[in-house]
Design a protein around this motif. Structure first.
Motif, PDB file in Angstrom:
ATOM      1  N   UNK A 270       0.799  -1.227   0.000  1.00  0.00           N
ATOM      2  CA  UNK A 270       0.000   0.000   0.000  1.00  0.00           C
ATOM      3  C   UNK A 270       0.836   1.284   0.000  1.00  0.00           C
ATOM      4  N   UNK A 271       1.863   1.320   0.814  1.00  0.00           N
ATOM      5  CA  UNK A 271       2.597   2.579   0.985  1.00  0.00           C
ATOM      6  C   UNK A 271       3.357   3.047  -0.243  1.00  0.00           C
ATOM      7  N   UNK A 272       3.805   2.169  -1.145  1.00  0.00           N
ATOM      8  CA  UNK A 272       4.474   2.690  -2.347  1.00  0.00           C
ATOM      9  C   UNK A 272       3.607   3.640  -3.173  1.00  0.00           C
ATOM     10  N   UNK A 273       2.293   3.647  -2.956  1.00  0.00           N
ATOM     11  CA  UNK A 273       1.412   4.563  -3.676  1.00  0.00           C
ATOM     12  C   UNK A 273       1.539   5.998  -3.183  1.00  0.00           C
ATOM     13  N   UNK A 274       2.205   6.189  -2.032  1.00  0.00           N
ATOM     14  CA  UNK A 274       2.304   7.517  -1.429  1.00  0.00           C
ATOM     15  C   UNK A 274       3.750   7.996  -1.413  1.00  0.00           C
ATOM     16  N   UNK A 275       3.917   9.289  -1.690  1.00  0.00           N
ATOM     17  CA  UNK A 275       5.258   9.867  -1.742  1.00  0.00           C
ATOM     18  C   UNK A 275       5.634  10.578  -0.449  1.00  0.00           C
ATOM     19  N   UNK A 276       4.665  10.889   0.394  1.00  0.00           N
ATOM     20  CA  UNK A 276       4.952  11.577   1.656  1.00  0.00           C
ATOM     21  C   UNK A 276       3.757  11.439   2.585  1.00  0.00           C
ATOM     22  N   UNK A 277       4.036  11.601   3.876  1.00  0.00           N
ATOM     23  CA  UNK A 277       3.013  11.595   4.920  1.00  0.00           C
ATOM     24  C   UNK A 277       3.078  12.924   5.654  1.00  0.00           C
ATOM     25  N   UNK A 278       1.910  13.522   5.907  1.00  0.00           N
ATOM     26  CA  UNK A 278       1.823  14.759   6.689  1.00  0.00           C
ATOM     27  C   UNK A 278       0.946  14.490   7.903  1.00  0.00           C
ATOM     28  N   UNK A 279       1.439  14.823   9.089  1.00  0.00           N
ATOM     29  CA  UNK A 279       0.681  14.654  10.325  1.00  0.00           C
ATOM     30  C   UNK A 279       0.259  16.042  10.804  1.00  0.00           C
ATOM     31  N   UNK A 280      -1.024  16.285  10.784  1.00  0.00           N
ATOM     32  CA  UNK A 280      -1.579  17.608  11.081  1.00  0.00           C
ATOM     33  C   UNK A 280      -1.635  17.814  12.592  1.00  0.00           C
ATOM     34  N   UNK A 281      -1.364  19.046  13.026  1.00  0.00           N
ATOM     35  CA  UNK A 281      -1.359  19.360  14.443  1.00  0.00           C
ATOM     36  C   UNK A 281      -2.699  19.859  14.963  1.00  0.00           C
ATOM     37  N   UNK A 282      -2.665  20.412  16.149  1.00  0.00           N
ATOM     38  CA  UNK A 282      -3.860  20.783  16.882  1.00  0.00           C
ATOM     39  C   UNK A 282      -3.939  19.931  18.131  1.00  0.00           C
ATOM     40  N   UNK A 283      -4.689  20.377  19.119  1.00  0.00           N
ATOM     41  CA  UNK A 283      -4.729  19.660  20.391  1.00  0.00           C
ATOM     42  C   UNK A 283      -5.278  18.252  20.249  1.00  0.00           C
ATOM     43  N   UNK A 284      -6.151  18.011  19.269  1.00  0.00           N
ATOM     44  CA  UNK A 284      -6.695  16.683  19.085  1.00  0.00           C
ATOM     45  C   UNK A 284      -5.638  15.635  18.808  1.00  0.00           C
ATOM     46  N   UNK A 285      -4.518  16.057  18.228  1.00  0.00           N
ATOM     47  CA  UNK A 285      -3.443  15.106  17.930  1.00  0.00           C
ATOM     48  C   UNK A 285      -2.921  14.436  19.192  1.00  0.00           C
ATOM     49  N   UNK A 286      -3.046  15.116  20.346  1.00  0.00           N
ATOM     50  CA  UNK A 286      -2.626  14.501  21.599  1.00  0.00           C
ATOM     51  C   UNK A 286      -3.481  13.294  21.947  1.00  0.00           C
ATOM     52  N   UNK A 287      -4.752  13.312  21.513  1.00  0.00           N
ATOM     53  CA  UNK A 287      -5.700  12.278  21.912  1.00  0.00           C
ATOM     54  C   UNK A 287      -5.562  11.024  21.063  1.00  0.00           C
ATOM     55  N   UNK A 288      -5.569  11.167  19.738  1.00  0.00           N
ATOM     56  CA  UNK A 288      -5.680   9.962  18.906  1.00  0.00           C
ATOM     57  C   UNK A 288      -4.613   9.811  17.832  1.00  0.00           C
ATOM     58  N   UNK A 289      -3.579  10.663  17.848  1.00  0.00           N
ATOM     59  CA  UNK A 289      -2.471  10.489  16.912  1.00  0.00           C
ATOM     60  C   UNK A 289      -1.158  10.190  17.623  1.00  0.00           C
ATOM     61  N   UNK A 290      -0.879  10.892  18.712  1.00  0.00           N
ATOM     62  CA  UNK A 290       0.439  10.805  19.357  1.00  0.00           C
ATOM     63  C   UNK A 290       0.812   9.371  19.710  1.00  0.00           C
ATOM     64  N   UNK A 291      -0.080   8.645  20.363  1.00  0.00           N
ATOM     65  CA  UNK A 291       0.218   7.284  20.805  1.00  0.00           C
ATOM     66  C   UNK A 291      -0.594   6.261  20.028  1.00  0.00           C
ATOM     67  N   UNK A 292      -0.861   6.575  18.773  1.00  0.00           N
ATOM     68  CA  UNK A 292      -1.611   5.672  17.916  1.00  0.00           C
ATOM     69  C   UNK A 292      -0.631   4.703  17.251  1.00  0.00           C
ATOM     70  N   UNK A 293      -0.628   3.458  17.713  1.00  0.00           N
ATOM     71  CA  UNK A 293       0.362   2.502  17.217  1.00  0.00           C
ATOM     72  C   UNK A 293       0.181   2.198  15.737  1.00  0.00           C
ATOM     73  N   UNK A 294      -1.045   2.305  15.248  1.00  0.00           N
ATOM     74  CA  UNK A 294      -1.263   2.116  13.812  1.00  0.00           C
ATOM     75  C   UNK A 294      -0.567   3.232  13.017  1.00  0.00           C
ATOM     76  N   UNK A 295      -0.696   4.458  13.487  1.00  0.00           N
ATOM     77  CA  UNK A 295      -0.009   5.564  12.826  1.00  0.00           C
ATOM     78  C   UNK A 295       1.501   5.384  12.924  1.00  0.00           C
ATOM     79  N   UNK A 296       1.975   4.891  14.067  1.00  0.00           N
ATOM     80  CA  UNK A 296       3.411   4.641  14.218  1.00  0.00           C
ATOM     81  C   UNK A 296       3.905   3.675  13.132  1.00  0.00           C
ATOM     82  N   UNK A 297       3.114   2.649  12.824  1.00  0.00           N
ATOM     83  CA  UNK A 297       3.525   1.695  11.793  1.00  0.00           C
ATOM     84  C   UNK A 297       3.599   2.371  10.425  1.00  0.00           C
ATOM     85  N   UNK A 298       2.665   3.287  10.144  1.00  0.00           N
ATOM     86  CA  UNK A 298       2.745   4.024   8.889  1.00  0.00           C
ATOM     87  C   UNK A 298       4.015   4.863   8.837  1.00  0.00           C
TER      88      UNK A 298
END
Length: 287
Positions: free
Chosen positions: A119-147
């Motif tokens: 799947x990932x070869x289809x993408x050239x870059x990843x952008x992680x958007x900020x804001x306080x919500x990122x503390x809740x469901x992005x920072x320690x999201x192990x699925x996102x860590x794998x990406x």
């Protein structure tokens, strides 16, 4: 065509921290796709659409009327109606307490490897958007860590803004347990910008999918859950560096494959730097 994947919180993103890099990608002619933790449509933080709101630590508005309007227009449109569902894309890491842990772990890594390889070869870059919500469901999201780990394996850039940078600090090989940014130069939300009160989260998180019982869509958690600057200083280790550039109008750091931006005011610069990385081979900037 260059394709960029944007990861966005479902608990409130800061408008400019999406719009800044998104506009840069659009202007460069890139294709953009979105992913959220459960596939829900993301919600911008109301204060990021309010030019009259004064950011307490900076003592001034950090949102222009133009950027507020762009955020409102983006939210009112249908562009982000159907983001990818991260929970249905990347498997959940098994608990060690599972009676079949070894077999579960083997299957987990097989499935993760399929995502990274297929799947990932289809993408050239990843952008992680900020804001306080990122503390809740992005920072320690192990699925996102794998990406994140997968993009790094493919030698493709990962950009993160403000609290989105926390996901880089926590992304690490579960065996070695060292941060993916160890030894790197990064910037991010500094302690000088932390609220004493008013760290808010928004979105339709009631059981019935509404905002009822959720502070009419807003909850104030006081100060942030953690001082991101301290986490980043520890994550980069003795051979890396956190660079806050406090007092400077902008802080954007490129230490390839990472592009990090301090906060709202550096969002446009983050997009500009990402385009320079993708189109012009930039590997170092800002330090």
């Amino acid at each position: 065509m260059t394709t960029v994947l944007f990861a966005i919180s479902e608990w409130g993103y800061w408008g400019e921290e999406l719009v800044g890099p998104l506009e840069a990608c659009d202007a460069a002619g890139y294709q953009v796709e979105f992913v959220t933790p459960t596939g829900a449509r993301p919600t911008p933080l109301a204060v990021s659409m309010d030019p009259s709101y004064a950011d307490p630590p900076q003592g001034k508005s950090v949102t222009s009327a133009e950027m507020a309007a762009k955020t409102r227009d983006l939210h009112a449109g249908d562009r982000m109606d159907k983001p990818h569902d991260l929970s249905g894309w990347v498997p959940e890491r098994p608990y060690p307490s599972s009676p079949t842990y070894l077999r579960d772990a083997e299957e987990y890594y097989r499935r993760v490897e399929r995502v990274i390889a297929d799947d990932l070869p289809a993408y050239d870059a990843l952008v992680i958007v900020g804001g306080s919500g990122a503390m809740v469901d992005l920072a320690n999201n192990q699925r996102l860590h794998e990406l994140i780990l997968g993009f790094v394996r493919h030698d493709r850039p990962v950009a993160a803004v403000c609290y989105g940078v926390a996901a880089l600090a926590f992304a690490r090989d579960p065996l070695r347990k060292l941060s993916i940014i160890r030894g790197k130069r990064v910037t991010g939300h500094p302690i000088d910008y932390d609220y004493h009160d008013g760290t808010g989260f928004e979105g339709p998180h009631a059981l019935d999918g509404s905002t009822t019982g959720f502070g009419d869509g807003y909850v104030n958690f006081g100060p942030p859950f953690y001082p991101l600057e301290f986490i980043l200083r520890d994550a980069v280790g003795p051979d890396g560096e956190f660079i806050g550039n406090v007092g400077h109008a902008e802080s954007v750091i490129v230490d390839y494959p990472f592009v990090t931006a301090r906060s709202t005011e550096s969002s446009i610069g983050c997009g500009r730097a990402l385009v320079d990385v993708l189109d012009h081979g930039k590997r170092r900037y800002g330090w």
